[in-house]
Scaffold this motif. Structure first.
Motif, PDB file in Angstrom:
ATOM      1  N   ALA A   1     118.253  73.163  33.804  1.00 26.77           N
ATOM      2  CA  ALA A   1     118.941  74.244  34.513  1.00 26.77           C
ATOM      3  C   ALA A   1     120.322  73.807  34.997  1.00 26.77           C
ATOM      4  O   ALA A   1     121.319  74.510  34.809  1.00 26.77           O
ATOM      5  CB  ALA A   1     118.091  74.718  35.692  1.00 26.77           C
ATOM      6  N   TYR A   2     120.384  72.651  35.635  1.00 26.40           N
ATOM      7  CA  TYR A   2     121.646  72.173  36.203  1.00 26.40           C
ATOM      8  C   TYR A   2     122.606  71.631  35.152  1.00 26.40           C
ATOM      9  O   TYR A   2     123.828  71.687  35.334  1.00 26.40           O
ATOM     10  CB  TYR A   2     121.381  71.056  37.215  1.00 26.40           C
ATOM     11  N   GLN A   3     122.053  71.042  34.085  1.00 26.82           N
ATOM     12  CA  GLN A   3     122.880  70.346  33.088  1.00 26.82           C
ATOM     13  C   GLN A   3     123.677  69.222  33.748  1.00 26.82           C
ATOM     14  O   GLN A   3     124.830  68.952  33.395  1.00 26.82           O
ATOM     15  CB  GLN A   3     123.808  71.327  32.371  1.00 26.82           C
ATOM     16  N   LYS A   4     123.056  68.574  34.720  1.00 24.15           N
ATOM     17  CA  LYS A   4     123.678  67.459  35.436  1.00 24.15           C
ATOM     18  C   LYS A   4     122.605  66.425  35.760  1.00 24.15           C
ATOM     19  O   LYS A   4     121.418  66.735  35.790  1.00 24.15           O
ATOM     20  CB  LYS A   4     124.328  67.927  36.743  1.00 24.15           C
ATOM     21  N   ASP A   5     123.049  65.201  36.051  1.00 26.96           N
ATOM     22  CA  ASP A   5     122.116  64.153  36.469  1.00 26.96           C
ATOM     23  C   ASP A   5     121.981  64.077  37.987  1.00 26.96           C
ATOM     24  O   ASP A   5     120.973  63.586  38.498  1.00 26.96           O
ATOM     25  CB  ASP A   5     122.574  62.785  35.945  1.00 26.96           C
ATOM     26  N   ARG A   6     122.998  64.577  38.685  1.00 24.96           N
ATOM     27  CA  ARG A   6     122.997  64.460  40.153  1.00 24.96           C
ATOM     28  C   ARG A   6     123.644  65.710  40.742  1.00 24.96           C
ATOM     29  O   ARG A   6     124.670  66.184  40.248  1.00 24.96           O
ATOM     30  CB  ARG A   6     123.765  63.212  40.576  1.00 24.96           C
ATOM     31  N   VAL A   7     123.032  66.249  41.795  1.00 24.93           N
ATOM     32  CA  VAL A   7     123.555  67.436  42.464  1.00 24.93           C
ATOM     33  C   VAL A   7     123.487  67.220  43.970  1.00 24.93           C
ATOM     34  O   VAL A   7     122.858  66.277  44.453  1.00 24.93           O
ATOM     35  CB  VAL A   7     122.746  68.710  42.085  1.00 24.93           C
ATOM     36  N   GLU A   8     124.142  68.101  44.706  1.00 20.06           N
ATOM     37  CA  GLU A   8     124.064  68.090  46.173  1.00 20.06           C
ATOM     38  C   GLU A   8     123.679  69.484  46.631  1.00 20.06           C
ATOM     39  O   GLU A   8     124.250  70.480  46.175  1.00 20.06           O
ATOM     40  CB  GLU A   8     125.398  67.675  46.784  1.00 20.06           C
ATOM     41  N   GLU A   9     122.703  69.566  47.534  1.00 14.09           N
ATOM     42  CA  GLU A   9     122.186  70.853  47.996  1.00 14.09           C
ATOM     43  C   GLU A   9     121.992  70.838  49.510  1.00 14.09           C
ATOM     44  O   GLU A   9     121.850  69.775  50.138  1.00 14.09           O
ATOM     45  CB  GLU A   9     120.853  71.177  47.310  1.00 14.09           C
ATOM     46  N   ARG A  10     121.972  72.040  50.079  1.00 14.60           N
ATOM     47  CA  ARG A  10     121.842  72.187  51.533  1.00 14.60           C
ATOM     48  C   ARG A  10     120.378  72.235  51.961  1.00 14.60           C
ATOM     49  O   ARG A  10     119.579  72.963  51.386  1.00 14.60           O
ATOM     50  CB  ARG A  10     122.553  73.475  51.976  1.00 14.60           C
ATOM     51  N   HIS A  11     120.073  71.478  53.010  1.00 15.95           N
ATOM     52  CA  HIS A  11     118.702  71.356  53.506  1.00 15.95           C
ATOM     53  C   HIS A  11     118.565  71.952  54.903  1.00 15.95           C
ATOM     54  O   HIS A  11     119.525  72.028  55.661  1.00 15.95           O
ATOM     55  CB  HIS A  11     118.285  69.893  53.586  1.00 15.95           C
ATOM     56  N   ARG A  12     117.338  72.327  55.211  1.00 14.22           N
ATOM     57  CA  ARG A  12     116.953  72.690  56.574  1.00 14.22           C
ATOM     58  C   ARG A  12     115.447  72.470  56.692  1.00 14.22           C
ATOM     59  O   ARG A  12     114.649  73.384  56.538  1.00 14.22           O
ATOM     60  CB  ARG A  12     117.323  74.139  56.902  1.00 14.22           C
ATOM     61  N   ASN A  13     115.051  71.244  56.943  1.00 13.24           N
ATOM     62  CA  ASN A  13     113.616  70.938  56.979  1.00 13.24           C
ATOM     63  C   ASN A  13     113.358  69.688  57.816  1.00 13.24           C
ATOM     64  O   ASN A  13     114.251  68.866  58.024  1.00 13.24           O
ATOM     65  CB  ASN A  13     113.083  70.722  55.562  1.00 13.24           C
ATOM     66  N   ARG A  14     112.124  69.547  58.269  1.00 12.26           N
ATOM     67  CA  ARG A  14     111.730  68.335  58.964  1.00 12.26           C
ATOM     68  C   ARG A  14     110.455  67.731  58.378  1.00 12.26           C
ATOM     69  O   ARG A  14     110.006  66.672  58.808  1.00 12.26           O
ATOM     70  CB  ARG A  14     111.551  68.580  60.474  1.00 12.26           C
ATOM     71  N   PHE A  15     109.845  68.385  57.394  1.00 11.25           N
ATOM     72  CA  PHE A  15     108.641  67.858  56.747  1.00 11.25           C
ATOM     73  C   PHE A  15     108.925  67.618  55.273  1.00 11.25           C
ATOM     74  O   PHE A  15     109.698  68.349  54.648  1.00 11.25           O
ATOM     75  CB  PHE A  15     107.465  68.822  56.920  1.00 11.25           C
ATOM     76  N   GLU A  16     108.284  66.580  54.712  1.00  8.00           N
ATOM     77  CA  GLU A  16     108.549  66.152  53.336  1.00  8.00           C
ATOM     78  C   GLU A  16     107.231  65.831  52.625  1.00  8.00           C
ATOM     79  O   GLU A  16     106.181  65.692  53.251  1.00  8.00           O
ATOM     80  CB  GLU A  16     109.416  64.876  53.343  1.00  8.00           C
TER      81      GLU A  16
END
Length: 538
Positions: A451-466
């Motif tokens: 989908a991205y056609q990239k190896d690395r991306v940056e995205e916005r987060h809003r979370n405290r559990f993983e």
């Protein structure tokens, strides 16, 4: 050149479209070659929207720098295609907190602290800061609420003073009002607008431009009447009629000449001929007849659809790119805990489970994730939507019947979703949450990478559990693919289900970076999968 300022106020009632008006004007000014920034002033006492109920305030929009802001900043970014920062939104709570903190430090040398000049000076400082930090040619400033609100008075006084500080040639006032329609007589009434402008003038602000909003066409006679009673030129009364296509507003107000009028007020000449061809192509594409696909949006706050406004718009953006119309079926997750409650999902071509906090409605979301996985229905999980994917997979495939998130069951013996403990992620941007832009390394050969056609991306987060790393090996061995991870390998960012047409979850919120003329790659891929299922089912 120092920044010029356009202040946008509202009258008659709230939610009449000040934010969209600011965003549309920003698009027109950008088309004339100017760099633009937009700021929202919120008069409520809360420090920021982060702790406010989605039922009251709608979506919390997160910026690159981790700021939790008003949903109008989403409109600004989507329309103007810009990336804003924390200086572009502040509240009364932040202003008062700053002034009180300074008073406690002794910065005022024991002087009496008053709304004027201390609170208003702090508001002005933050307004001017946008131009200084962004270097924008033009800054649009939207004042939340309506003229006459008690809590808004310091903001109105502050923007009145800004004209004194910066000069008339560097400031303009635009007032947005509502023209109600009286069904019994079939008339649009201007009297509320007259009262609203009179109220604004009484506190020292004389609008240069009046935007008249209505559900029906506004004739030139009404424009002239508003001009006469509100002391502006008829050409400065800008009609905006409610349209089913939100993104058509820049083109509709372009015809009124409002952008050139504002530039004249600011003593500016266009840097280029307005280039709106891409936007015109977008609207033309939206208006074309297309097949309909149905997507269930299963959330905790669907009664107030503004709680998911960025998700809704991101779906629309992807639908435009894929030549379909997306029909959203709004589903309350807490209604899905009964045996026959999932029947509503049989009528849809895809499912989105967006973010949220708290345990209410979680069992329904887990059932939805199970339904999508077992029945091969395209599924996109966003933050919480990804976490319920993991819980379902652990319970059903790994046979961990007690698998859960420690957010919903702190004593669960199988916390496949757990709270972050790594201080690197907890202290850089927020005390207990991961907020803002973080990198993600994509695994080749996955749906995400394709989908991205990239190896690395940056995205916005809003979370405290993983995702709990203790369970990662077992989950991956059973067929859950960790297709995106943090560069240090410690955090799972994207998961996919093996041998499924499209079942993908993200720890981040891709909807915040989607644009009408440039859909987010994951939403684009999701709608493509949804359309393929719809074509097969026909």
């Amino acid at each position: 050149m120092s920044s010029k300022y356009i202040f946008i106020t509202g009258g008659v009632l709230s939610s009449i479209g000040k934010g969209v008006t600011a965003a549309a004007v920003g698009r027109l000014l950008k088309a004339r070659g100017f760099s633009v920034a937009i700021q929202k002033l919120d008069p409520y006492i809360n420090v920021d929207p982060g702790m406010m109920s989605p039922y009251q305030h709608g979506e919390v929009f997160v910026l690159d720098d981790g700021s939790e802001t008003d949903l109008d900043l989403g409109h600004y970014e989507r329309f103007v295609d810009i990336r804003l920062s924390k200086v572009c939104n502040f509240t009364s709570g932040q202003v008062y907190a700053e002034v009180i903190q300074r008073e406690r430090r002794g910065d005022f040398l024991g002087g009496t602290i008053q709304v004027v000049p201390h609170i208003t000076n702090e508001i002005k400082r933050r307004v001017v800061l946008v131009g200084q930090e962004t270097g924008a040619d033009i800054v649009l400033v939207e004042v939340g609420g309506t003229v006459g609100d008690i809590e808004g008075l310091p903001f109105f006084e502050a923007i009145r003073q800004v004209r004194l500080d910066l000069g008339r040639e560097n400031t303009a006032y635009m007032h947005v009002t509502w023209l109600p329609h009286i069904g019994a007589t079939g008339e649009l009434k201007t009297k509320p607008t007259q009262h609203s402008v009179r109220e604004l003038r009484s506190i020292g602000i004389i609008p240069d431009v009046i935007v008249a909003r209505a559900d029906l066409p506004i004739g030139t006679d009404l424009q002239e009447k508003i001009a006469l009673f509100c002391d502006v030129k008829a050409s400065a009364v800008i009609p905006i009629v409610t349209t089913p296509i939100l993104y058509e507003i820049p083109l509709s107000i372009e015809k009124t000449g409002v952008a050139d009028l504002l530039l004249k007020l600011l003593d500016l000449e266009p840097k280029q001929q307005p280039d709106l061809q891409e936007w015109e192509n977008l609207i033309e594409k939206i208006k074309q007849r297309k097949p309909v696909v149905k997507v269930a949006l299963v959330g905790k706050y669907v009664e107030l659809r503004d709680a998911y406004i960025s998700v809704r718009e991101a779906l629309k953006h992807a639908a435009i790119a894929n030549d379909v119309v997306v029909e959203i079926v709004w589903v309350q997750s807490s209604d899905l805990d009964k045996d026959d409650s999932l029947e509503i999902l049989r009528q849809v071509d895809g499912i989105v489970v967006p973010g949220g906090f708290g345990s209410r409605g979680i069992d329904g979301m887990i059932r939805v994730a199970n339904y999508a996985r077992v029945n091969q229905v395209p599924y996109l999980g966003l933050s919480l939507g990804m976490q319920v994917m993991v819980i379902d997979f652990a319970r059903d495939v790994l046979q961990l019947e007690t698998a859960n998130s420690s957010e919903f069951d702190p004593s669960t013996p199988a916390p496949v979703i757990d709270q972050m403990t790594d201080p690197h992620y907890l202290t850089e941007k927020s005390g207990t949450m991961r907020l803002g832009l973080y990198p993600c390394q994509l695994q080749t050969g996955t749906i995400a990478h394709q989908a991205y056609q990239k190896d690395r991306v940056e995205e916005r987060h809003r979370n405290r559990f993983e995702v709990n790393n203790e369970y990662r090996p077992a989950l991956e061995q059973a067929g859950l693919i960790c297709s995106g991870i943090s560069p240090d390998g410690k955090l799972v960012e994207i998961i996919e289900i093996k041998d499924h047409p499209f079942m993908l979850g993200t720890q981040f919120h891709p909807e915040f970076l989607s644009r009408p003329n440039r859909p987010h790659p994951l939403f684009d891929a999701f709608i493509r999968a949804v359309n393929q299922k719809a074509e097969i089912d026909q």
